[in-house]
Design a protein around this motif. Structure first.
Motif, PDB file in Angstrom:
ATOM      1  N   UNK A  12      40.935  35.434  49.609  1.00  0.00           N
ATOM      2  CA  UNK A  12      40.173  36.441  49.604  1.00  0.00           C
ATOM      3  C   UNK A  12      40.122  37.246  48.083  1.00  0.00           C
ATOM      4  N   UNK A  13      38.859  37.591  47.764  1.00  0.00           N
ATOM      5  CA  UNK A  13      38.960  38.225  46.258  1.00  0.00           C
ATOM      6  C   UNK A  13      38.544  37.080  45.257  1.00  0.00           C
ATOM      7  N   UNK A  14      39.211  35.763  45.594  1.00  0.00           N
ATOM      8  CA  UNK A  14      39.114  34.740  44.629  1.00  0.00           C
ATOM      9  C   UNK A  14      37.434  34.532  44.562  1.00  0.00           C
ATOM     10  N   UNK A  15      37.322  34.109  43.338  1.00  0.00           N
ATOM     11  CA  UNK A  15      35.885  33.891  43.182  1.00  0.00           C
ATOM     12  C   UNK A  15      35.063  35.452  42.999  1.00  0.00           C
ATOM     13  N   UNK A  16      35.549  36.609  43.153  1.00  0.00           N
ATOM     14  CA  UNK A  16      34.682  37.933  42.840  1.00  0.00           C
ATOM     15  C   UNK A  16      34.863  37.979  41.188  1.00  0.00           C
ATOM     16  N   UNK A  17      35.873  37.460  40.638  1.00  0.00           N
ATOM     17  CA  UNK A  17      35.998  37.698  39.162  1.00  0.00           C
ATOM     18  C   UNK A  17      37.353  37.947  38.702  1.00  0.00           C
ATOM     19  N   UNK A  18      37.473  38.037  37.554  1.00  0.00           N
ATOM     20  CA  UNK A  18      38.849  38.406  36.930  1.00  0.00           C
ATOM     21  C   UNK A  18      38.949  39.290  35.768  1.00  0.00           C
ATOM     22  N   UNK A  19      40.036  39.625  35.411  1.00  0.00           N
ATOM     23  CA  UNK A  19      39.986  40.449  34.108  1.00  0.00           C
ATOM     24  C   UNK A  19      41.211  39.948  33.325  1.00  0.00           C
ATOM     25  N   UNK A  20      41.153  40.049  31.894  1.00  0.00           N
ATOM     26  CA  UNK A  20      42.148  39.385  31.054  1.00  0.00           C
ATOM     27  C   UNK A  20      43.164  40.501  31.130  1.00  0.00           C
ATOM     28  N   UNK A  21      44.420  40.035  30.979  1.00  0.00           N
ATOM     29  CA  UNK A  21      45.853  40.798  30.981  1.00  0.00           C
ATOM     30  C   UNK A  21      45.943  41.660  29.612  1.00  0.00           C
ATOM     31  N   UNK A  22      45.947  43.036  29.674  1.00  0.00           N
ATOM     32  CA  UNK A  22      46.307  44.021  28.635  1.00  0.00           C
ATOM     33  C   UNK A  22      47.597  44.647  28.885  1.00  0.00           C
ATOM     34  N   UNK A  23      48.036  45.315  27.652  1.00  0.00           N
ATOM     35  CA  UNK A  23      49.128  45.891  27.711  1.00  0.00           C
ATOM     36  C   UNK A  23      49.100  47.145  28.530  1.00  0.00           C
ATOM     37  N   UNK A  24      49.975  47.682  29.089  1.00  0.00           N
ATOM     38  CA  UNK A  24      49.953  48.870  29.850  1.00  0.00           C
ATOM     39  C   UNK A  24      49.825  50.133  28.825  1.00  0.00           C
TER      40      UNK A  24
END
Ligand SMILES: O=C(O)CCC(=O)C(=O)O
Ligand SMILES: [Fe+2]
Length: 363
Positions: A12-24
Protein backbone atom coordinates in the motif's frame (compact mmCIF):
# COMPACT_ATOMS: atom_id res chain seq x y z
CA UNK A 1 -9.26 -2.94 14.36
CA UNK A 2 -8.38 -5.71 11.93
CA UNK A 3 -4.92 -7.22 12.03
CA UNK A 4 -3.04 -6.04 8.98
CA UNK A 5 -1.65 -8.43 6.48
CA UNK A 6 2.04 -7.52 6.39
CA UNK A 7 2.62 -8.10 2.70
CA UNK A 8 -0.37 -6.12 1.47
CA UNK A 9 0.31 -3.25 3.88
CA UNK A 10 3.86 -3.19 2.50
CA UNK A 11 2.45 -2.72 -0.97
CA UNK A 12 0.00 0.00 0.00
CA UNK A 13 1.39 3.36 -0.94
CA UNK A 14 4.47 1.76 -2.47
CA UNK A 15 4.68 3.06 -5.96
CA UNK A 16 2.81 6.29 -5.18
CA UNK A 17 6.05 8.17 -4.75
CA UNK A 18 8.59 9.12 -2.13
CA UNK A 19 10.31 12.12 -0.68
CA UNK A 20 13.98 12.63 0.22
CA UNK A 21 14.74 12.74 3.94
CA UNK A 22 15.34 16.19 5.42
CA UNK A 23 16.16 17.44 8.90
CA UNK A 24 13.24 18.28 11.17
CA UNK A 25 12.60 22.04 11.21
CA UNK A 26 11.34 21.74 14.75
CA UNK A 27 14.81 20.41 15.67
CA UNK A 28 16.64 23.11 13.73
CA UNK A 29 14.72 25.73 15.70
CA UNK A 30 15.09 23.94 19.00
CA UNK A 31 18.87 23.85 18.60
CA UNK A 32 19.17 27.48 17.52
CA UNK A 33 16.06 29.58 17.07
CA UNK A 34 17.89 32.08 14.84
CA UNK A 35 19.28 29.53 12.42
CA UNK A 36 17.68 29.48 8.97
CA UNK A 37 19.62 27.12 6.73
CA UNK A 38 20.13 28.21 3.14
CA UNK A 39 17.75 25.55 1.77
CA UNK A 40 14.82 27.29 3.45
CA UNK A 41 15.51 30.82 2.25
CA UNK A 42 13.29 31.56 -0.74
CA UNK A 43 14.26 33.42 -3.87
CA UNK A 44 13.17 37.01 -3.56
CA UNK A 45 10.16 36.64 -5.88
CA UNK A 46 8.78 33.75 -3.82
CA UNK A 47 9.02 35.38 -0.40
CA UNK A 48 5.76 36.33 1.30
CA UNK A 49 5.25 40.07 0.92
CA UNK A 50 2.45 42.35 2.05
CA UNK A 51 2.42 43.90 -1.41
CA UNK A 52 1.24 40.57 -2.86
CA UNK A 53 -1.85 40.55 -0.65
CA UNK A 54 -5.27 41.40 -2.05
CA UNK A 55 -5.69 45.16 -1.73
CA UNK A 56 -9.03 44.82 0.09
CA UNK A 57 -9.87 42.74 3.12
CA UNK A 58 -11.79 39.83 1.64
CA UNK A 59 -13.34 36.87 3.39
CA UNK A 60 -13.98 33.49 1.79
CA UNK A 61 -17.63 32.31 1.94
CA UNK A 62 -18.88 30.85 5.21
CA UNK A 63 -21.37 28.03 4.82
CA UNK A 64 -23.72 27.01 7.60
CA UNK A 65 -23.52 23.24 7.21
CA UNK A 66 -26.61 22.63 9.33
CA UNK A 67 -28.77 24.46 6.78
CA UNK A 68 -27.64 22.54 3.70
CA UNK A 69 -30.26 19.78 3.87
CA UNK A 70 -33.19 22.17 4.18
CA UNK A 71 -32.22 25.48 2.63
CA UNK A 72 -31.90 25.85 -1.12
CA UNK A 73 -30.16 29.23 -0.68
CA UNK A 74 -27.40 27.74 1.44
CA UNK A 75 -26.88 25.01 -1.16
CA UNK A 76 -26.64 27.67 -3.85
CA UNK A 77 -24.11 29.53 -1.70
CA UNK A 78 -22.04 26.34 -1.44
CA UNK A 79 -22.13 25.88 -5.22
CA UNK A 80 -21.11 29.51 -5.81
CA UNK A 81 -18.32 29.20 -3.24
CA UNK A 82 -16.88 26.25 -5.18
CA UNK A 83 -17.21 28.14 -8.47
CA UNK A 84 -15.89 31.52 -7.44
CA UNK A 85 -13.45 30.70 -4.67
CA UNK A 86 -12.66 26.99 -4.57
CA UNK A 87 -12.35 27.59 -0.82
CA UNK A 88 -14.87 28.15 1.95
CA UNK A 89 -15.32 27.64 5.68
CA UNK A 90 -18.06 25.55 7.23
CA UNK A 91 -19.63 26.23 10.59
CA UNK A 92 -22.20 24.13 12.47
CA UNK A 93 -20.81 20.92 10.97
CA UNK A 94 -21.92 18.93 13.98
CA UNK A 95 -18.45 17.62 14.90
CA UNK A 96 -18.37 17.85 18.67
CA UNK A 97 -15.91 20.27 20.22
CA UNK A 98 -14.46 17.37 22.17
CA UNK A 99 -13.65 15.47 18.95
CA UNK A 100 -11.81 18.49 17.51
CA UNK A 101 -9.90 19.14 20.71
CA UNK A 102 -8.96 15.48 21.06
CA UNK A 103 -7.61 15.45 17.51
CA UNK A 104 -5.60 18.63 18.09
CA UNK A 105 -4.27 17.31 21.39
CA UNK A 106 -3.17 14.05 19.74
CA UNK A 107 -1.36 15.97 16.99
CA UNK A 108 0.29 18.28 19.52
CA UNK A 109 1.35 15.32 21.67
CA UNK A 110 2.99 13.71 18.66
CA UNK A 111 5.10 16.76 17.82
CA UNK A 112 6.00 17.14 21.49
CA UNK A 113 7.59 13.69 21.57
CA UNK A 114 11.39 13.74 21.87
CA UNK A 115 13.11 13.73 18.45
CA UNK A 116 14.39 10.18 18.78
CA UNK A 117 10.86 8.92 19.43
CA UNK A 118 9.37 10.82 16.49
CA UNK A 119 12.10 9.34 14.30
CA UNK A 120 10.69 5.89 14.98
CA UNK A 121 7.83 6.92 12.70
CA UNK A 122 10.01 8.41 9.94
CA UNK A 123 8.97 7.85 6.34
CA UNK A 124 10.76 4.92 4.80
CA UNK A 125 12.84 5.67 1.71
CA UNK A 126 10.15 4.19 -0.53
CA UNK A 127 7.07 5.53 1.21
CA UNK A 128 5.06 8.66 1.75
CA UNK A 129 3.39 7.73 4.96
CA UNK A 130 5.09 8.68 8.17
CA UNK A 131 6.99 11.55 9.71
CA UNK A 132 9.12 13.78 7.49
CA UNK A 133 8.44 16.00 4.50
CA UNK A 134 6.60 15.57 1.21
CA UNK A 135 7.52 16.61 -2.34
CA UNK A 136 11.27 16.80 -1.69
CA UNK A 137 12.74 15.47 -4.92
CA UNK A 138 16.12 17.21 -5.16
CA UNK A 139 18.93 18.37 -2.89
CA UNK A 140 18.72 21.79 -4.52
CA UNK A 141 15.05 22.71 -4.10
CA UNK A 142 13.84 25.12 -1.43
CA UNK A 143 12.26 23.48 1.59
CA UNK A 144 9.14 24.24 3.61
CA UNK A 145 9.42 25.54 7.16
CA UNK A 146 7.39 22.65 8.58
CA UNK A 147 7.39 19.01 9.62
CA UNK A 148 4.57 16.64 8.78
CA UNK A 149 3.08 13.30 9.74
CA UNK A 150 1.17 11.79 6.83
CA UNK A 151 -1.09 8.77 7.34
CA UNK A 152 -3.72 6.91 5.36
CA UNK A 153 -6.71 6.72 7.70
CA UNK A 154 -9.57 5.16 5.73
CA UNK A 155 -10.40 2.50 4.74
CA UNK A 156 -8.90 0.86 7.80
CA UNK A 157 -7.14 -1.79 5.70
CA UNK A 158 -4.96 0.95 4.15
CA UNK A 159 -3.49 1.96 7.48
CA UNK A 160 0.19 1.26 7.98
CA UNK A 161 0.21 0.97 11.70
CA UNK A 162 3.99 1.11 12.01
CA UNK A 163 3.72 4.86 11.31
CA UNK A 164 1.01 5.44 13.92
CA UNK A 165 2.55 6.84 17.08
CA UNK A 166 1.59 4.29 19.70
CA UNK A 167 3.69 6.33 22.15
CA UNK A 168 0.90 8.89 22.15
CA UNK A 169 -1.93 7.50 24.22
CA UNK A 170 -5.26 8.15 22.55
CA UNK A 171 -3.70 8.93 19.14
CA UNK A 172 -5.46 6.17 17.27
CA UNK A 173 -8.81 6.70 18.96
CA UNK A 174 -8.65 10.45 18.41
CA UNK A 175 -7.82 10.03 14.71
CA UNK A 176 -10.46 7.32 14.36
CA UNK A 177 -13.31 9.40 15.72
CA UNK A 178 -12.18 12.54 13.91
CA UNK A 179 -11.75 10.75 10.56
CA UNK A 180 -15.18 9.16 10.80
CA UNK A 181 -16.75 12.54 11.49
CA UNK A 182 -14.86 14.21 8.64
CA UNK A 183 -16.02 11.42 6.36
CA UNK A 184 -19.63 12.13 7.29
CA UNK A 185 -19.24 15.86 6.65
CA UNK A 186 -17.40 15.30 3.34
CA UNK A 187 -20.06 12.92 2.05
CA UNK A 188 -22.80 15.36 2.98
CA UNK A 189 -20.96 18.07 1.03
CA UNK A 190 -20.58 15.71 -1.93
CA UNK A 191 -24.32 14.90 -1.73
CA UNK A 192 -25.32 18.56 -1.78
CA UNK A 193 -22.89 19.36 -4.58
CA UNK A 194 -24.21 16.40 -6.59
CA UNK A 195 -27.68 17.93 -6.30
CA UNK A 196 -26.37 21.33 -7.38
CA UNK A 197 -24.85 19.66 -10.42
CA UNK A 198 -28.28 18.13 -11.24
CA UNK A 199 -27.08 14.62 -10.47
CA UNK A 200 -28.29 11.97 -8.06
CA UNK A 201 -27.27 12.58 -4.47
CA UNK A 202 -24.85 9.66 -4.38
CA UNK A 203 -23.06 10.44 -7.64
CA UNK A 204 -19.93 12.25 -6.42
CA UNK A 205 -19.38 9.81 -3.61
CA UNK A 206 -19.80 6.87 -6.01
CA UNK A 207 -17.32 8.32 -8.50
CA UNK A 208 -14.54 7.80 -5.96
CA UNK A 209 -14.90 4.03 -6.16
CA UNK A 210 -13.66 2.93 -2.76
CA UNK A 211 -13.09 6.36 -1.24
CA UNK A 212 -9.82 6.84 0.58
CA UNK A 213 -8.92 9.29 3.27
CA UNK A 214 -5.52 10.55 4.37
CA UNK A 215 -4.49 12.91 7.11
CA UNK A 216 -1.56 15.30 7.15
CA UNK A 217 -0.55 16.83 10.46
CA UNK A 218 1.45 19.98 9.76
CA UNK A 219 3.70 21.53 12.37
CA UNK A 220 5.08 25.01 11.65
CA UNK A 221 7.72 26.07 14.19
CA UNK A 222 8.33 29.75 14.88
CA UNK A 223 10.75 31.43 12.49
CA UNK A 224 13.06 34.34 13.37
CA UNK A 225 12.80 35.70 9.79
CA UNK A 226 9.30 34.82 8.55
CA UNK A 227 9.72 37.16 5.57
CA UNK A 228 12.34 34.80 4.09
CA UNK A 229 10.58 31.44 4.28
CA UNK A 230 7.30 29.69 3.57
CA UNK A 231 5.59 27.21 5.89
CA UNK A 232 4.19 25.36 2.90
CA UNK A 233 4.95 26.17 -0.75
CA UNK A 234 2.13 27.32 -3.02
CA UNK A 235 0.25 24.24 -4.24
CA UNK A 236 -3.17 22.88 -4.99
CA UNK A 237 -4.29 19.60 -3.42
CA UNK A 238 -4.38 16.46 -5.57
CA UNK A 239 -7.48 15.31 -3.68
CA UNK A 240 -11.14 15.47 -4.68
CA UNK A 241 -11.78 17.70 -1.68
CA UNK A 242 -9.78 18.64 1.44
CA UNK A 243 -10.96 19.68 4.90
CA UNK A 244 -8.62 21.57 7.17
CA UNK A 245 -8.76 22.08 10.90
CA UNK A 246 -6.60 25.08 11.64
CA UNK A 247 -5.20 26.68 14.72
CA UNK A 248 -7.90 28.88 16.30
CA UNK A 249 -5.56 31.83 16.78
CA UNK A 250 -2.62 31.90 14.37
CA UNK A 251 -3.42 33.17 10.90
CA UNK A 252 -1.13 31.65 8.27
CA UNK A 253 -3.09 30.13 5.41
CA UNK A 254 -3.35 32.24 2.25
CA UNK A 255 -5.12 31.46 -1.00
CA UNK A 256 -4.81 32.83 -4.52
CA UNK A 257 -7.74 34.94 -5.65
CA UNK A 258 -7.71 37.19 -8.71
CA UNK A 259 -3.93 37.25 -8.81
CA UNK A 260 -3.41 38.12 -5.14
CA UNK A 261 -3.03 36.28 -1.86
CA UNK A 262 -6.02 36.37 0.50
CA UNK A 263 -5.37 35.39 4.16
CA UNK A 264 -7.91 33.01 5.68
CA UNK A 265 -8.61 34.17 9.19
CA UNK A 266 -9.36 31.28 11.53
CA UNK A 267 -12.91 30.91 12.80
CA UNK A 268 -12.80 28.81 15.98
CA UNK A 269 -14.24 25.30 15.41
CA UNK A 270 -14.87 25.94 11.70
CA UNK A 271 -13.35 23.75 8.98
CA UNK A 272 -11.73 25.19 5.88
CA UNK A 273 -12.79 23.21 2.82
CA UNK A 274 -11.19 23.35 -0.61
CA UNK A 275 -11.82 21.92 -4.04
CA UNK A 276 -9.07 19.49 -5.06
CA UNK A 277 -7.60 18.92 -8.53
CA UNK A 278 -9.79 15.88 -9.18
CA UNK A 279 -12.99 17.81 -8.53
CA UNK A 280 -11.75 20.38 -11.04
CA UNK A 281 -11.33 17.63 -13.66
CA UNK A 282 -14.75 16.07 -12.88
CA UNK A 283 -16.47 19.43 -13.30
CA UNK A 284 -14.48 20.24 -16.47
CA UNK A 285 -13.12 23.30 -14.68
CA UNK A 286 -16.42 24.70 -13.35
CA UNK A 287 -14.94 24.30 -9.87
CA UNK A 288 -11.22 24.97 -9.62
CA UNK A 289 -8.60 23.78 -7.22
CA UNK A 290 -6.92 26.86 -5.82
CA UNK A 291 -3.31 27.52 -5.06
CA UNK A 292 -2.65 28.04 -1.38
CA UNK A 293 0.35 28.43 0.92
CA UNK A 294 1.10 28.94 4.60
CA UNK A 295 3.36 31.58 6.07
CA UNK A 296 5.18 31.49 9.39
CA UNK A 297 5.63 33.90 12.28
CA UNK A 298 8.11 34.78 15.02
CA UNK A 299 5.89 34.27 18.01
CA UNK A 300 3.86 31.10 18.02
CA UNK A 301 4.24 27.68 16.47
CA UNK A 302 1.18 26.59 14.51
CA UNK A 303 -0.40 23.24 13.73
CA UNK A 304 -2.95 22.36 11.11
CA UNK A 305 -4.67 19.09 10.34
CA UNK A 306 -5.52 18.46 6.70
CA UNK A 307 -7.78 15.61 5.59
CA UNK A 308 -7.71 14.62 1.93
CA UNK A 309 -10.54 12.73 0.25
CA UNK A 310 -9.09 10.58 -2.50
CA UNK A 311 -10.54 8.29 -5.15
CA UNK A 312 -9.48 4.69 -5.52
CA UNK A 313 -6.12 4.79 -7.39
CA UNK A 314 -7.54 2.53 -10.12
CA UNK A 315 -10.49 4.81 -10.86
CA UNK A 316 -10.56 6.64 -14.16
CA UNK A 317 -10.93 10.40 -13.79
CA UNK A 318 -12.20 12.81 -16.41
CA UNK A 319 -14.96 15.37 -16.97
CA UNK A 320 -18.45 14.09 -16.20
CA UNK A 321 -20.86 13.84 -19.15
CA UNK A 322 -23.07 16.45 -17.47
CA UNK A 323 -20.19 18.95 -17.58
CA UNK A 324 -19.37 18.66 -21.28
CA UNK A 325 -21.49 19.95 -24.14
CA UNK A 326 -21.59 22.14 -27.25
CA UNK A 327 -20.88 25.23 -25.18
CA UNK A 328 -18.58 23.48 -22.73
CA UNK A 329 -15.77 21.80 -24.67
CA UNK A 330 -13.89 19.08 -22.89
CA UNK A 331 -10.79 20.53 -21.23
CA UNK A 332 -9.42 17.57 -19.29
CA UNK A 333 -8.15 14.15 -20.30
CA UNK A 334 -9.23 10.79 -19.00
CA UNK A 335 -6.56 9.43 -16.70
CA UNK A 336 -6.09 6.90 -13.96
CA UNK A 337 -5.82 8.49 -10.52
CA UNK A 338 -2.73 6.40 -9.72
CA UNK A 339 -0.92 7.92 -12.71
CA UNK A 340 -1.84 11.41 -11.55
CA UNK A 341 -0.73 10.89 -7.98
CA UNK A 342 2.56 9.38 -9.18
CA UNK A 343 3.19 12.28 -11.53
CA UNK A 344 2.38 14.80 -8.80
CA UNK A 345 4.54 13.21 -6.14
CA UNK A 346 7.50 13.04 -8.47
CA UNK A 347 7.99 16.81 -8.56
CA UNK A 348 8.25 19.64 -6.10
CA UNK A 349 5.15 21.65 -5.37
CA UNK A 350 5.01 24.56 -7.73
CA UNK A 351 1.58 26.12 -7.63
CA UNK A 352 -0.72 24.36 -10.06
CA UNK A 353 1.94 23.33 -12.56
CA UNK A 354 1.30 19.62 -11.88
CA UNK A 355 -2.32 20.00 -13.02
CA UNK A 356 -1.05 20.32 -16.59
CA UNK A 357 -1.07 16.52 -16.52
CA UNK A 358 -4.89 16.50 -16.43
CA UNK A 359 -5.40 18.96 -19.25
CA UNK A 360 -5.94 18.28 -22.92
CA UNK A 361 -3.05 19.37 -25.12
CA UNK A 362 -4.71 22.50 -26.50
CA UNK A 363 -5.69 23.82 -23.04
O1 LIG B 1 -1.49 24.59 7.16
C1 LIG B 1 -2.25 25.05 6.32
O2 LIG B 1 -2.99 25.99 6.55
C2 LIG B 1 -2.28 24.46 4.92
C3 LIG B 1 -1.88 23.02 4.83
C4 LIG B 1 -2.05 22.47 3.45
O3 LIG B 1 -2.29 23.16 2.50
C5 LIG B 1 -1.94 21.00 3.22
O4 LIG B 1 -1.62 20.26 4.16
O5 LIG B 1 -2.18 20.57 2.06
FE1 LIG C 1 -2.98 22.00 0.76
Amino acid sequence: MGVQDESSSEDQGLGWGKSLPVESVQEIVRKDSRNIPHRYIREDADRPKDTDLYPLQLEIPIIDFSLLSSDENEREKLHQACKEWGFFQITNHGIAEDVLQRMKAAAAAFFELPPEEKKMYSMASNDLQGYGQAYVVSERQKLDWSDILFLMTLPIKDRKLNYWPTRVTDFMEAVDVYSTEINRVANELFANLSLMMSMGKETLQRLHGEMKQAIRLNYYPICSRPELVLGVSPHSDCSTMSLLLQDDEVSALQIQHEGHWVPIEPIPRALVVNVGDIFEAWTNGMYKSIEHRAITNKKKARMSIATFLLPDPEVEIGPLDEMVGDHQPRKYKKFKYLDYIRYTLDRKMEGKSHTQFMKLENE
